[in-house]
Design a protein around this motif. Sequence first.
Motif, short mmCIF file in Angstrom:
data_model
loop_
_atom_site.label_atom_id
_atom_site.label_comp_id
_atom_site.label_asym_id
_atom_site.label_seq_id
_atom_site.Cartn_x
_atom_site.Cartn_y
_atom_site.Cartn_z
N ASN A 97 -35.11 21.98 -53.26
CA ASN A 97 -34.92 23.42 -53.37
C ASN A 97 -34.47 24.03 -52.06
N ILE A 98 -35.10 23.61 -50.97
CA ILE A 98 -34.75 24.16 -49.66
C ILE A 98 -33.33 23.74 -49.26
N ARG A 99 -32.99 22.47 -49.50
CA ARG A 99 -31.62 22.02 -49.19
C ARG A 99 -30.59 22.80 -49.99
N SER A 100 -30.90 23.05 -51.27
CA SER A 100 -29.98 23.80 -52.12
C SER A 100 -29.80 25.22 -51.60
N GLN A 101 -30.91 25.83 -51.17
CA GLN A 101 -30.83 27.20 -50.67
C GLN A 101 -30.11 27.26 -49.32
N ILE A 102 -30.33 26.24 -48.48
CA ILE A 102 -29.62 26.19 -47.19
C ILE A 102 -28.14 25.98 -47.43
N ASP A 103 -27.80 25.11 -48.41
CA ASP A 103 -26.39 24.87 -48.71
C ASP A 103 -25.69 26.13 -49.21
N SER A 104 -26.46 27.04 -49.87
CA SER A 104 -25.85 28.27 -50.37
C SER A 104 -25.39 29.17 -49.22
N PHE A 105 -25.90 28.92 -48.01
CA PHE A 105 -25.47 29.69 -46.85
C PHE A 105 -24.25 29.06 -46.18
N GLY A 106 -23.75 27.99 -46.78
CA GLY A 106 -22.50 27.43 -46.29
C GLY A 106 -22.64 26.03 -45.73
N LYS A 107 -22.05 25.06 -46.45
CA LYS A 107 -22.00 23.69 -45.93
C LYS A 107 -20.90 23.59 -44.89
N GLY A 108 -21.16 22.80 -43.87
CA GLY A 108 -20.14 22.59 -42.85
C GLY A 108 -19.84 23.81 -42.01
N VAL A 109 -20.84 24.70 -41.84
CA VAL A 109 -20.64 25.94 -41.10
C VAL A 109 -21.35 25.86 -39.76
N VAL A 110 -20.67 26.28 -38.70
CA VAL A 110 -21.30 26.43 -37.39
C VAL A 110 -21.36 27.92 -37.07
N TYR A 111 -22.43 28.31 -36.40
CA TYR A 111 -22.67 29.72 -36.07
C TYR A 111 -22.66 29.88 -34.56
N VAL A 112 -21.80 30.76 -34.07
CA VAL A 112 -21.69 31.02 -32.64
C VAL A 112 -22.37 32.35 -32.34
N GLY A 113 -23.31 32.33 -31.41
CA GLY A 113 -24.02 33.55 -31.09
C GLY A 113 -24.66 33.50 -29.71
N LYS A 114 -25.41 34.52 -29.40
CA LYS A 114 -26.06 34.62 -28.10
C LYS A 114 -27.28 33.71 -28.01
N TRP A 115 -28.03 33.60 -29.10
CA TRP A 115 -29.31 32.91 -29.08
C TRP A 115 -29.24 31.58 -29.83
N SER A 165 -40.96 30.32 -57.58
CA SER A 165 -39.68 29.90 -56.99
C SER A 165 -39.56 28.38 -56.86
N LEU A 166 -40.68 27.65 -57.04
CA LEU A 166 -40.65 26.19 -56.90
C LEU A 166 -40.51 25.55 -58.26
N THR A 167 -39.45 24.77 -58.44
CA THR A 167 -39.25 24.01 -59.67
C THR A 167 -39.59 22.55 -59.40
N LEU A 168 -40.65 22.04 -60.06
CA LEU A 168 -41.05 20.65 -59.86
C LEU A 168 -40.17 19.74 -60.70
N ILE A 169 -39.67 18.68 -60.08
CA ILE A 169 -38.84 17.70 -60.77
C ILE A 169 -39.46 16.33 -60.55
N LEU A 170 -39.98 15.72 -61.63
CA LEU A 170 -40.56 14.38 -61.56
C LEU A 170 -39.42 13.37 -61.65
N SER A 171 -39.07 12.77 -60.55
CA SER A 171 -37.92 11.87 -60.50
C SER A 171 -38.30 10.47 -60.96
N PHE A 172 -37.29 9.70 -61.39
CA PHE A 172 -37.52 8.30 -61.79
C PHE A 172 -38.00 7.48 -60.60
N LYS A 173 -37.59 7.87 -59.41
CA LYS A 173 -38.04 7.14 -58.22
C LYS A 173 -39.54 7.26 -58.05
N ASN A 174 -40.08 8.46 -58.22
CA ASN A 174 -41.52 8.66 -58.09
C ASN A 174 -42.29 8.02 -59.24
N ILE A 175 -41.70 8.02 -60.46
CA ILE A 175 -42.34 7.32 -61.58
C ILE A 175 -42.40 5.82 -61.29
#
Length: 413
Positions: free
Chosen positions: A52-70, A369-379
């Motif tokens: 979920n977090i990776r998906s939300q981070i990707d929504s802010f732009g894959k392959g993006v660099v941010y130039v700033g002061k901090w 906001s959290l969707t649990l997905i039981l993967s075949f790997k964990n099974i």
Amino acid sequence: MKFLRQIFESFRFAWQALRTNLLRTTLSLLGVTVGIFSIVAVFTVVDSMNMNIRSQIDSFGKGVVYVGKWPWIMSNSYPWWKYINRPNMKYAEYQYLKDNLENAQAISIMDGRMTTLKRKSNSMEVRLAGVSYDYNAISDVPVGEGRYFMPSETDNSAFSIILGAKVKAALFPNQSDVIGEEIKVNGIKFRVIGTMNLKGEDLISLGGSPDDRAYIPYTTYANVFQKDQPEPDIAIKAFDWDAGQETLEGEVTGLMRGRRGLKPAQEENFSINRLDGAVKFFDSIFAQLNVGGFFIALFSLLVGGFGIANIMFVSVKERTNIIGIQKSLGAKNYFILFQFLFESVLLSLIGGFVGIGIVWLISLLPLGSLTLILSFKNIFWGLFTSTVIGVLSGIIPAWSAARMDPVTAIRSK
């Protein structure tokens, strides 16, 4: 064929023994059930949060660099005064990078602050962002009604605004079509040109939820809000979102150093940040959670394993006479061993299936906001762990049963 038939007979004997002692079987598998439930639940929650977090981070732009002061990640040894004394990013630097970058797919300048939007008696405090035209090519702006900005609006300081779903609902509670309506920002009238689709709650929210946000052209934002101390960031998207970031980062560094007249020995007075830094930060946290969850579940599995081993010793003791009769009739050692080993593994696997089933049932429940997905790997890992626990718990009792002397076993009571 004879060997396979004997293996099947061993399995049948094991299944019969479990069915005969249902209460004991049920009590024995509780420990394994709790252990497998714990370990699969921890891995499922951590994997789901990670996705979920990776998906939300990707929504802010894959392959993006941010130039700033901090920098986004501060170094403990870096003096604060060096950051504070750095110059802010300027619109002219954005234009310079836009005109000279060769490895950039899109580039945008942006800034934001909390402010209040008003429409008649309705008002709402929102995260107001000023963005240039290419912003929607870098980050997701899900316009549902109306349209996105035109280049003429972002270049010429138009008083146009795009509203998040919750902002629209707060300012226009009883109105569905709001395109063309006017609202006030800092006492200045803005015309609504678009509204965004409802996204819902996020597990994380970088810069606030899009539902509580509003966008205006960056040039307009600069004129209204940046008269005191502007601190914009420049977002740049690479053509190749994976390998291209390194090339783009090097090109941006060279252009910015040249633009600011930095000598080779001088360090940068700007920061280049990437979202994969946030991903690595969360990965380290999830790795620690996985390790912690594994050790917590391990204690439950140990308790369950010892419980199964204890039951198997009791089972061997109860069936000593039968073991002697089977061996006197020609049963091989492996036939006796497999009976008890299969019983132990079956017992552990049933506990594992029950534990995994409980996790699956929990994954069907709404958890915000959290969707649990039981993967075949964990099974797979849950069932594999159950099998290992069953083998380890039953091997010693099964081996002791297989090595019994048939005459001594028949005489036992």
